[in-house]
Design a protein around this motif. Structure first.
Motif, PDB file in Angstrom:
ATOM      1  N   ASP A 149       0.876  -1.042  -0.234  1.00 15.58           N
ATOM      2  CA  ASP A 149      -0.310  -0.103   0.013  1.00 15.58           C
ATOM      3  C   ASP A 149       0.676   1.605   0.341  1.00 15.58           C
ATOM      4  OD1 ASP A 149      -1.593   2.650   1.132  1.00 15.58           O
ATOM      5  OD2 ASP A 149      -2.602   0.750   0.884  1.00 15.58           O
ATOM      6  N   GLU A 150       0.557   1.867  -1.166  1.00 15.37           N
ATOM      7  CA  GLU A 150       1.512   2.744  -1.081  1.00 15.37           C
ATOM      8  C   GLU A 150       1.357   4.602  -0.472  1.00 15.37           C
ATOM      9  OE1 GLU A 150       2.637   6.530  -4.399  1.00 15.37           O
ATOM     10  OE2 GLU A 150       0.448   5.083  -4.998  1.00 15.37           O
ATOM     11  N   ARG A 151       0.576   4.283   0.243  1.00 14.97           N
ATOM     12  CA  ARG A 151      -0.148   5.732   1.406  1.00 14.97           C
ATOM     13  C   ARG A 151       0.482   4.999   2.533  1.00 14.97           C
ATOM     14  NH1 ARG A 151      -4.800   7.356  -1.644  1.00 14.97           N
ATOM     15  NH2 ARG A 151      -4.523   8.498  -2.963  1.00 14.97           N
ATOM     16  N   GLN A 152      -0.183   4.056   2.874  1.00  9.20           N
ATOM     17  CA  GLN A 152      -0.032   3.454   3.896  1.00  9.20           C
ATOM     18  C   GLN A 152       1.217   2.509   4.211  1.00  9.20           C
ATOM     19  OE1 GLN A 152      -3.049   1.148   5.718  1.00  9.20           O
ATOM     20  NE2 GLN A 152      -4.428   3.553   5.447  1.00  9.20           N
ATOM     21  N   HIS A 153       2.492   2.702   3.444  1.00  9.63           N
ATOM     22  CA  HIS A 153       3.609   1.245   3.465  1.00  9.63           C
ATOM     23  C   HIS A 153       3.469   0.514   4.674  1.00  9.63           C
ATOM     24  CE1 HIS A 153       4.955   5.336   2.140  1.00  9.63           C
ATOM     25  NE2 HIS A 153       4.223   6.011   2.684  1.00  9.63           N
ATOM     26  N   GLY A 154       2.603  -0.108   3.888  1.00 12.79           N
ATOM     27  CA  GLY A 154       2.382  -1.386   4.443  1.00 12.79           C
ATOM     28  C   GLY A 154       2.378  -2.761   3.237  1.00 12.79           C
ATOM     29  N   PHE A 155       2.299  -3.745   3.711  1.00  7.15           N
ATOM     30  CA  PHE A 155       2.027  -4.804   3.036  1.00  7.15           C
ATOM     31  C   PHE A 155       0.929  -5.079   3.302  1.00  7.15           C
ATOM     32  CE2 PHE A 155       6.216  -5.044   2.642  1.00  7.15           C
ATOM     33  CZ  PHE A 155       5.777  -4.722   1.183  1.00  7.15           C
ATOM     34  N   ARG A 156      -0.304  -5.518   2.357  1.00  5.88           N
ATOM     35  CA  ARG A 156      -1.386  -6.624   2.688  1.00  5.88           C
ATOM     36  C   ARG A 156      -2.206  -7.419   1.783  1.00  5.88           C
ATOM     37  NH1 ARG A 156      -5.225  -3.035  -0.100  1.00  5.88           N
ATOM     38  NH2 ARG A 156      -5.184  -0.827  -0.022  1.00  5.88           N
ATOM     39  N   PRO A 157      -2.835  -8.198   2.262  1.00  9.26           N
ATOM     40  CA  PRO A 157      -3.205  -8.873   1.208  1.00  9.26           C
ATOM     41  C   PRO A 157      -4.766  -8.972   0.288  1.00  9.26           C
ATOM     42  CG  PRO A 157      -4.613  -9.758   3.163  1.00  9.26           C
ATOM     43  CD  PRO A 157      -3.456  -8.545   3.730  1.00  9.26           C
ATOM     44  N   ALA A 158      -4.041  -8.948  -0.987  1.00  6.28           N
ATOM     45  CA  ALA A 158      -5.462  -8.337  -2.430  1.00  6.28           C
ATOM     46  C   ALA A 158      -6.174  -9.290  -2.116  1.00  6.28           C
ATOM     47  CB  ALA A 158      -4.345  -8.785  -3.426  1.00  6.28           C
ATOM     48  N   VAL A 159      -7.752  -8.450  -1.921  1.00  5.50           N
ATOM     49  CA  VAL A 159      -8.635  -8.866  -1.989  1.00  5.50           C
ATOM     50  C   VAL A 159      -9.748  -7.897  -2.601  1.00  5.50           C
ATOM     51  CG1 VAL A 159      -8.026  -9.631   1.293  1.00  5.50           C
ATOM     52  CG2 VAL A 159      -9.429  -6.716   0.093  1.00  5.50           C
ATOM     53  N   ASP A 160     -10.623  -8.536  -2.881  1.00  2.00           N
ATOM     54  CA  ASP A 160     -12.141  -8.434  -3.942  1.00  2.00           C
ATOM     55  C   ASP A 160     -12.823  -8.157  -2.828  1.00  2.00           C
ATOM     56  OD1 ASP A 160     -13.924 -10.001  -2.456  1.00  2.00           O
ATOM     57  OD2 ASP A 160     -14.092 -11.806  -4.393  1.00  2.00           O
ATOM     58  N   GLU A 161     -14.037  -6.902  -3.238  1.00  2.00           N
ATOM     59  CA  GLU A 161     -15.133  -6.718  -2.817  1.00  2.00           C
ATOM     60  C   GLU A 161     -15.560  -6.939  -1.524  1.00  2.00           C
ATOM     61  OE1 GLU A 161     -18.465  -5.528  -5.163  1.00  2.00           O
ATOM     62  OE2 GLU A 161     -18.103  -7.091  -6.333  1.00  2.00           O
TER      63      GLU A 161
END
Ligand SMILES: Cc1cc2nc3c(=O)[nH]c(=O)nc-3n(C[C@H](O)[C@H](O)[C@H](O)COP(=O)(O)OP(=O)(O)OC[C@H]3O[C@@H](n4cnc5c(N)ncnc54)[C@H](O)[C@@H]3O)c2cc1C
Ligand code: FES
Lengths: 101, 549
Positions: free
Chosen positions: B330-342
């Motif tokens: 995540d560019e704004r939060q500078h962290g990694f997160r799982p890619a998820v759908d809606e």
């Protein structure tokens, strides 16, 4: 270093390196040590410098102590119990995910 | 409940009907556990297993129960509430001073916990989840997902049709000089002592960092009468100009904005100094003695016995990373997160993520995303059709959207400074466990080391007990800064999608299970289970290569 807000709570006593400490029921071992003025919980296996708890939610592993003879216990995740024997941990190494027995 | 003594399957009533999921789950006709597993190492099954009893996990459970889903909730804490509502039952029942200091937003959590307690989900506290895996997918279509759990010193396996990971967030480490000294802790960490034990600092404390939690906790500690000497704001003042541009987004949630302004007023009212600071350093020999920083171009120092740091929170993605799901940075939060759908579904079918571990948006959004994930689970299990699911989702989507807009403003206003994201002081230790400095990381980069995961082999960074939780984003930042190319804004780091960049070469350490500390003895209960054997052979394990006997 820390004081307790004056709310009712049951007292339990435990042993820290030969001294008898008071804690409140429901305290984590980390909270109980901090409430008794202990900030440094362990020394590191690499340089031997003192460390204390940082995250207090089980993530950083800075709070590792020896509980009832077992090393590498997370003080912030374990509830204090009457007559528990807690010691600072000196150097014991733990590798990603695996605790020594 | 998972019982320490029983070893066989718990039968589940009301198995799902025959409807298959949106992306077909392939001929699934019955969601009841396969009886053939009786006596194997799988100790319990559920239609839906939820990891975490914070606002996201609790709301998901309540929603799932509304559709009659057999639900099992696992959490390593002793009581439900998650980080925000930690210990709220005990506090509201009999600790009036702690409740007053924490304030009404905290106390309001008691209602969420009550609804959860009454919803009929099986709840298993003091239970840590060390792995989520899909190894069973082929063997067991009714319950294709498997969780490795540790409870009372015994490892067990749980199988479920759907899993919602709602593991929350953790505070980002602030790699400032002196941050390793006893007496330095997270702002949220100090707050958790207040929630769990009513502890407040009674020695001079300095709070330093960025983010709403800095203000909230400063107010709570000031209200408790703690000697807070100052709140030092470490984001670059220039951030505010960008945040001003995002003010219209902030107006999506005027109440939250007012709350924030109220915190500033409250601190001023209590005479707590709030000031910008740069080049923060913590001074001390065996413990904290002072902080040093620059304010308006002048060096200042302040005596302190406690320093509380906070640079925002990042998703607790170790479980999903270890499951090798697709992740994004995540560019704004500078962290990694799982890619998820809606709906919160990850790259693995039936495996969903909700709350702050999927995207840091705070507690209300955690409630909404938890409910959305549960609705999707209800649909997959054949309890509702897609029209009903979509209709029920509407209010939660609207609420989430407002929060996303508001978060944009927060992400601008509180973006950590370069000193936190790409620290350059060579003497600073980034890997707390193995004591690896920035100089060492830079030296392996100079020698051609391509990424964080390879840096492990050279320096041992990220190989200690925390498994890189504290240093991963910082080490990624250093690599990104050095290589110019960056870890890639929103670059996929999944290992499977064509669009993704491999997690080995960019972004994050490769994380391997178990993601919670466990002993080989504790794992012994799983004798005969394939994955456990595999883990003991995993590189990095002290007994790698030996079989579990
Ligand atoms: C220390 C801390 C304090 C915070 N305090 C506040 C606050 O006062 N106010 C506020 O607005 N926001 C606070 N936040 C932000 C917080 O992330 C959200 O507000 C909210 O708690 C997110 O809800 P959630 O359900 O997504 O996750 P959480 O509330 O974090 O719940 C996640 C739960 O999952 C459990 N868990 C995680 N991993 C595992 C595992 N592997 N096995 C078993 N259980 C697991 C945890 O024990 C936890 O109970 C805090 C964050 C942190 C890190
Ligand atoms: S203080 Fe971070 S794990 Fe215990």
């Amino acid at each position: 270093m820390f004081r307790r807000l004056p709310d009712p709570a049951a007292i339990v006593t435990f042993d820290f390196e030969g001294a008898t400490f008071d804690a409140c029921e429901g305290d984590s071992v980390a909270a109980a040590l901090l409430a008794n003025g202990v900030l440094a919980f362990r020394t590191t296996p690499v340089s031997g410098t003192p460390r204390g708890p940082w995250c207090l939610i089980g993530e950083c592993h800075e709070c590792l102590v020896e509980i009832d003879g077992e090393p590498n216990r997370q003080a912030c995740m374990i509830e204090v119990r009457a007559d528990m024997r807690v010691r600072r941990q000196h150097g014991a190494r733990m590798v990603a995910g695996w605790r020594e027995e | 409940m998972i019982d320490g003594r029983h070893d066989c399957l718990v039968g589940i009533d009301g198995g799902a009907g025959g409807r298959t999921g949106r992306r077909s789950t392939g001929g699934q006709a019955d969601a009841r556990p396969a009886r053939g597993l009786q006596g194997s190492v799988v100790n319990e099954t559920a239609e839906l297993a939820i990891v975490g009893a914070g606002p996201a996990g609790m709301s998901a459970a309540v929603a799932a129960r509304e559709h009659g889903i057999d639900t099992l909730v696992l959490d390593e804490q002793t009581a439900p509430g998650g980080q925000i509502y930690r210990n709220v039952e005990t506090v509201t029942a009999g600790r009036p001073n702690t409740a007053r200091v924490l304030g009404e937003d905290y106390v309001a959590g008691a209602a969420i916990v009550r609804a959860f307690r009454e919803c009929g989900a099986r709840y298993s506290p003091r239970t840590s989840v060390w792995e989520v895996s899909t190894v069973a997918r082929r063997a067991d279509e009714a319950a294709p997902l498997e969780l490795g759990i540790l409870q009372g010193g015994v490892a067990r396996l749980v199988r479920a049709h759907c899993v919602i990971v709602a593991a929350g967030a953790r505070e980002r480490a602030a790699p400032v000089p002196g941050a390793l000294l006893p007496g330095v802790m997270g702002v949220g960490g100090a707050q958790s002592l207040l929630k769990s034990s009513g502890l407040v600092p009674d020695a001079p404390a300095v709070i330093a960092g960025s983010g709403p939690l800095v203000y909230l906790v400063a107010c709570q500690l000031a209200r408790a009468g703690a000697p807070v000497r100052a709140v030092l704001l470490t984001m670059s003042p220039g951030r505010f100009r960008r945040a001003a541009g995002a003010l219209p987004q902030a107006l999506a949630m005027p109440g939250e904005l007012r709350k924030g302004l109220g915190w500033r007023r409250a601190l001023a009212g209590r005479g707590v100094k709030v000031m910008h600071a740069s080049d923060l350093a913590i001074i001390g020999d065996e413990r904290v003695e002072a902080v040093r920083f620059f304010h308006r171009g002048r060096e200042r120092s302040m005596d302190a016995s406690l320093v509380l740091l906070h640079e925002g929170v990042i998703p607790n993605a170790h479980l999903t990373l270890a499951a090798q799901l697709d992740h994004v940075r995540d560019e704004r939060q500078h962290g990694f997160r799982p890619a998820v759908d809606e709906w919160g579904e990850t790259s693995e079918r039936g495996l969903l993520a909700a709350g702050d571990c999927a995207h840091v948006l705070g507690a209300q959004a955690a409630v909404d995303s938890g409910r959305l994930a549960a609705l999707e689970a209800a649909y997959r299990l054949g309890r509702i059709d897609s029209r009903r699911r979509d209709a029920l989702a509407k209010p939660h989507r609207a609420s989430l959207e407002r929060r996303r807009r508001f978060q944009e403003f927060l992400d601008f206003a509180f973006e950590p400074g370069a000193a936190v994201l790409r620290p350059s002081d060579p003497a600073v230790t980034v890997c707390r466990c193995e004591e690896v400095t920035i100089a060492e990381i830079e030296s392996v980069i100079a020698r051609g080391c391509p990424g964080p995961d390879q840096a492990k082999a050279f320096t041992r960074c990220g190989m200690g007990p925390c498994q890189g939780r504290m240093c991963a984003t910082v080490v990624s930042g250093i690599f990104a800064g050095r290589r110019g190319a960056g870890t890639g804004a929103d670059a996929g780091i999944g290992t499977r999608t064509g669009a993704g960049v491999d997690v080995d070469t960019v972004g994050h350490y490769r994380i391997r299970p178990p993601v919670k500390p466990i002993t080989v003895g504790e794992l012994a209960a799983l004798e005969g289970a394939g994955p456990a054997r595999e883990m003991v052979r995993a590189p990095g394990h002290p007994r790698a290569g030996r079989r579990l006997v």
